[in-house]
Write a protein that holds these residues in place. Structure first.
Motif, mmCIF file in Angstrom:
data_model
loop_
_atom_site.group_PDB
_atom_site.id
_atom_site.type_symbol
_atom_site.label_atom_id
_atom_site.label_comp_id
_atom_site.label_asym_id
_atom_site.label_seq_id
_atom_site.Cartn_x
_atom_site.Cartn_y
_atom_site.Cartn_z
ATOM 1 N N LYS A 5 -39.016 42.113 36.761
ATOM 2 C CA LYS A 5 -39.206 41.553 35.433
ATOM 3 C C LYS A 5 -40.570 40.877 35.322
ATOM 4 C CE LYS A 5 -37.177 38.482 32.035
ATOM 5 N NZ LYS A 5 -36.184 37.478 31.748
ATOM 6 N N ALA A 6 -40.987 40.143 36.345
ATOM 7 C CA ALA A 6 -42.276 39.457 36.320
ATOM 8 C C ALA A 6 -43.425 40.456 36.263
ATOM 9 C CB ALA A 6 -42.415 38.560 37.539
ATOM 10 N N GLU A 7 -43.291 41.584 36.934
ATOM 11 C CA GLU A 7 -44.353 42.580 36.942
ATOM 12 C C GLU A 7 -44.507 43.280 35.592
ATOM 13 O OE1 GLU A 7 -44.114 43.876 41.635
ATOM 14 O OE2 GLU A 7 -43.467 45.258 40.090
ATOM 15 N N THR A 8 -43.411 43.450 34.866
ATOM 16 C CA THR A 8 -43.464 44.159 33.594
ATOM 17 C C THR A 8 -43.639 43.227 32.401
ATOM 18 O OG1 THR A 8 -41.064 44.148 33.414
ATOM 19 C CG2 THR A 8 -42.086 46.074 34.454
ATOM 20 N N ALA A 9 -43.577 41.925 32.630
ATOM 21 C CA ALA A 9 -43.701 40.965 31.543
ATOM 22 C C ALA A 9 -45.133 40.950 31.017
ATOM 23 C CB ALA A 9 -43.312 39.571 32.031
ATOM 24 N N PRO A 10 -45.300 40.713 29.719
ATOM 25 C CA PRO A 10 -46.656 40.603 29.170
ATOM 26 C C PRO A 10 -47.432 39.470 29.843
ATOM 27 C CG PRO A 10 -45.033 40.731 27.426
ATOM 28 C CD PRO A 10 -44.280 40.560 28.718
ATOM 29 N N THR A 11 -48.726 39.586 29.855
ATOM 30 C CA THR A 11 -49.604 38.601 30.470
ATOM 31 C C THR A 11 -50.432 37.931 29.393
ATOM 32 O OG1 THR A 11 -49.747 40.029 32.406
ATOM 33 C CG2 THR A 11 -51.378 38.316 32.232
ATOM 34 N N LEU A 12 -50.746 36.680 29.596
ATOM 35 C CA LEU A 12 -51.543 35.930 28.644
ATOM 36 C C LEU A 12 -53.028 36.034 29.014
ATOM 37 C CD1 LEU A 12 -51.123 34.012 26.201
ATOM 38 C CD2 LEU A 12 -51.292 32.137 27.815
ATOM 39 N N TYR A 13 -53.854 36.330 28.030
ATOM 40 C CA TYR A 13 -55.302 36.421 28.237
ATOM 41 C C TYR A 13 -55.963 35.365 27.366
ATOM 42 C CZ TYR A 13 -59.930 38.518 28.768
ATOM 43 O OH TYR A 13 -61.250 38.748 29.066
ATOM 44 N N ARG A 14 -56.749 34.490 28.014
ATOM 45 C CA ARG A 14 -57.390 33.388 27.290
ATOM 46 C C ARG A 14 -58.686 33.031 28.014
ATOM 47 N NH1 ARG A 14 -53.395 29.683 27.409
ATOM 48 N NH2 ARG A 14 -54.009 29.077 29.488
ATOM 49 N N ASP A 15 -59.719 32.750 27.269
ATOM 50 C CA ASP A 15 -60.998 32.311 27.828
ATOM 51 C C ASP A 15 -61.544 33.268 28.884
ATOM 52 O OD1 ASP A 15 -60.855 29.995 26.215
ATOM 53 O OD2 ASP A 15 -59.711 28.928 27.752
ATOM 54 N N GLY A 16 -61.378 34.564 28.645
ATOM 55 C CA GLY A 16 -61.951 35.564 29.536
ATOM 56 C C GLY A 16 -61.209 35.807 30.830
ATOM 57 N N ILE A 111 -53.070 29.416 18.865
ATOM 58 C CA ILE A 111 -52.589 30.591 18.140
ATOM 59 C C ILE A 111 -52.738 31.781 19.070
ATOM 60 C CG2 ILE A 111 -52.917 32.135 16.175
ATOM 61 C CD1 ILE A 111 -53.926 29.763 14.572
ATOM 62 N N ARG A 112 -51.636 32.504 19.237
ATOM 63 C CA ARG A 112 -51.626 33.646 20.151
ATOM 64 C C ARG A 112 -51.311 34.921 19.381
ATOM 65 N NH1 ARG A 112 -48.094 32.052 25.223
ATOM 66 N NH2 ARG A 112 -46.668 33.405 24.135
ATOM 67 N N ALA A 113 -52.040 35.989 19.689
ATOM 68 C CA ALA A 113 -51.759 37.304 19.108
ATOM 69 C C ALA A 113 -50.728 37.998 19.990
ATOM 70 C CB ALA A 113 -53.029 38.135 19.030
ATOM 71 N N VAL A 114 -49.719 38.573 19.341
ATOM 72 C CA VAL A 114 -48.639 39.255 20.046
ATOM 73 C C VAL A 114 -48.358 40.574 19.345
ATOM 74 C CG1 VAL A 114 -46.193 39.094 20.697
ATOM 75 C CG2 VAL A 114 -47.580 37.038 20.620
ATOM 76 N N GLY A 115 -48.141 41.621 20.127
ATOM 77 C CA GLY A 115 -47.713 42.873 19.517
ATOM 78 C C GLY A 115 -48.724 43.981 19.655
ATOM 79 N N ASN A 116 -48.827 44.775 18.594
ATOM 80 C CA ASN A 116 -49.603 46.006 18.611
ATOM 81 C C ASN A 116 -50.991 45.833 17.997
ATOM 82 O OD1 ASN A 116 -47.482 47.660 19.717
ATOM 83 N ND2 ASN A 116 -46.455 47.375 17.768
ATOM 84 N N TYR A 117 -51.884 45.268 18.757
ATOM 85 C CA TYR A 117 -53.286 45.201 18.382
ATOM 86 C C TYR A 117 -54.056 45.965 19.460
ATOM 87 C CZ TYR A 117 -53.063 41.554 21.881
ATOM 88 O OH TYR A 117 -52.829 40.877 23.040
ATOM 89 N N ILE A 118 -55.319 46.295 19.161
ATOM 90 C CA ILE A 118 -56.111 47.047 20.131
ATOM 91 C C ILE A 118 -57.296 46.190 20.578
ATOM 92 C CG2 ILE A 118 -55.378 49.314 19.298
ATOM 93 C CD1 ILE A 118 -58.009 49.520 17.741
ATOM 94 N N LEU A 119 -57.908 46.595 21.670
ATOM 95 C CA LEU A 119 -59.019 45.850 22.255
ATOM 96 C C LEU A 119 -60.135 45.622 21.244
ATOM 97 C CD1 LEU A 119 -60.175 44.607 24.888
ATOM 98 C CD2 LEU A 119 -61.125 46.842 25.408
ATOM 99 N N ASP A 120 -60.442 46.617 20.445
ATOM 100 C CA ASP A 120 -61.533 46.492 19.465
ATOM 101 C C ASP A 120 -61.270 45.405 18.427
ATOM 102 O OD1 ASP A 120 -62.875 48.501 20.750
ATOM 103 O OD2 ASP A 120 -62.432 50.043 19.268
ATOM 104 N N GLN A 121 -60.022 45.029 18.221
ATOM 105 C CA GLN A 121 -59.694 44.002 17.227
ATOM 106 C C GLN A 121 -59.801 42.584 17.784
ATOM 107 O OE1 GLN A 121 -55.782 45.623 16.355
ATOM 108 N NE2 GLN A 121 -56.461 46.127 14.265
ATOM 109 N N SER A 137 -49.998 45.870 25.977
ATOM 110 C CA SER A 137 -50.502 47.237 25.995
ATOM 111 C C SER A 137 -51.230 47.510 27.305
ATOM 112 C CB SER A 137 -51.480 47.453 24.835
ATOM 113 O OG SER A 137 -52.236 48.631 25.034
ATOM 114 N N PRO A 138 -50.801 48.544 28.034
ATOM 115 C CA PRO A 138 -51.512 48.888 29.275
ATOM 116 C C PRO A 138 -52.986 49.230 29.030
ATOM 117 C CG PRO A 138 -49.424 50.073 29.138
ATOM 118 C CD PRO A 138 -49.631 49.394 27.821
ATOM 119 N N LYS A 139 -53.304 49.861 27.905
ATOM 120 C CA LYS A 139 -54.705 50.217 27.606
ATOM 121 C C LYS A 139 -55.557 48.966 27.396
ATOM 122 C CE LYS A 139 -53.834 54.737 25.605
ATOM 123 N NZ LYS A 139 -53.916 55.577 24.417
#
Length: 179
Positions: A5-16, A111-121, A137-139
């Motif tokens: 479960k920990a391996e498949t859970a989403p990860t938080l990305y902040r400040d690079g 404020i955190r973005a969650v869901g279906n956004y892409i890197l370019d956004q 998203s793996p991509k």
């Protein structure tokens, strides 16, 4: 099982950088007793505020694209984190929600973005007030791990973060000087 479960859970990305996500998203109607660092659905959060229920110290709200963040305005001082959800990368309503929360309502929490956004956004989301990203998203994850961060040098729409630099970035708005 918990390792999987920990391996498949989403990860938080902040400040690079990637960080462990310390927040738990609860289902509608879940019991909040003795819990902290919980994110509850928008409608449930409003019900809790109206009922003047004792909230956990670390309390967050999940805002769907269809939710009106103005309804949260009187309670923003009680909220530490707001997840703005993207049902699809072509749905821009959560861009507006993030911007309203920061610029119009003065929300000082995360404020955190969650869901279906892409890197370019992602750079545009930062301009709208998003502080961190739940990476599902793996991509997107692969791109961030490679160090990709799209450079955006020209913006069509100014934000409150631009200050006085807005016109400098939009030369077509400068008035023509008489010859």
């Amino acid at each position: 099982m918990s390792d999987l479960k920990a391996e498949t859970a989403p990860t938080l990305y902040r400040d690079g950088a990637f960080h462990q996500d310390l927040w738990t998203t609860l289902e509608e109607g879940a019991d909040l007793s003795d819990m902290n660092n919980v994110l509850v659905p928008f409608k449930q959060a409003l019900e809790l505020f109206v009922a003047r229920t004792n909230l956990p110290q670390a309390f967050g709200v999940v805002v769907g694209a269809e939710d009106d963040v103005a309804e949260l305005a009187p309670y923003l001082d009680k909220i530490a984190v707001i997840d703005v959800s993207f049902p699809g990368f072509g749905d821009g309503r959560s861009f507006s929600s993030a911007r309203l929360l920061k610029e119009r309502f003065g929300f000082n929490g995360e404020i955190r973005a969650v869901g279906n956004y892409i890197l370019d956004q992602m750079p545009f989301l930062v301009r709208c007030g998003v502080d961190s990203f739940v990476i599902s998203s793996p991509k997107v994850r692969v791109g961030l791990e490679r160090g990709d961060w799209p450079e955006v040098t020209n913006y069509y729409q100014p934000t409150g973060a631009d200050g006085d630099k807005t016109i400098a970035r939009r030369p077509w708005l400068r008035s023509k000087q008489s010859e």
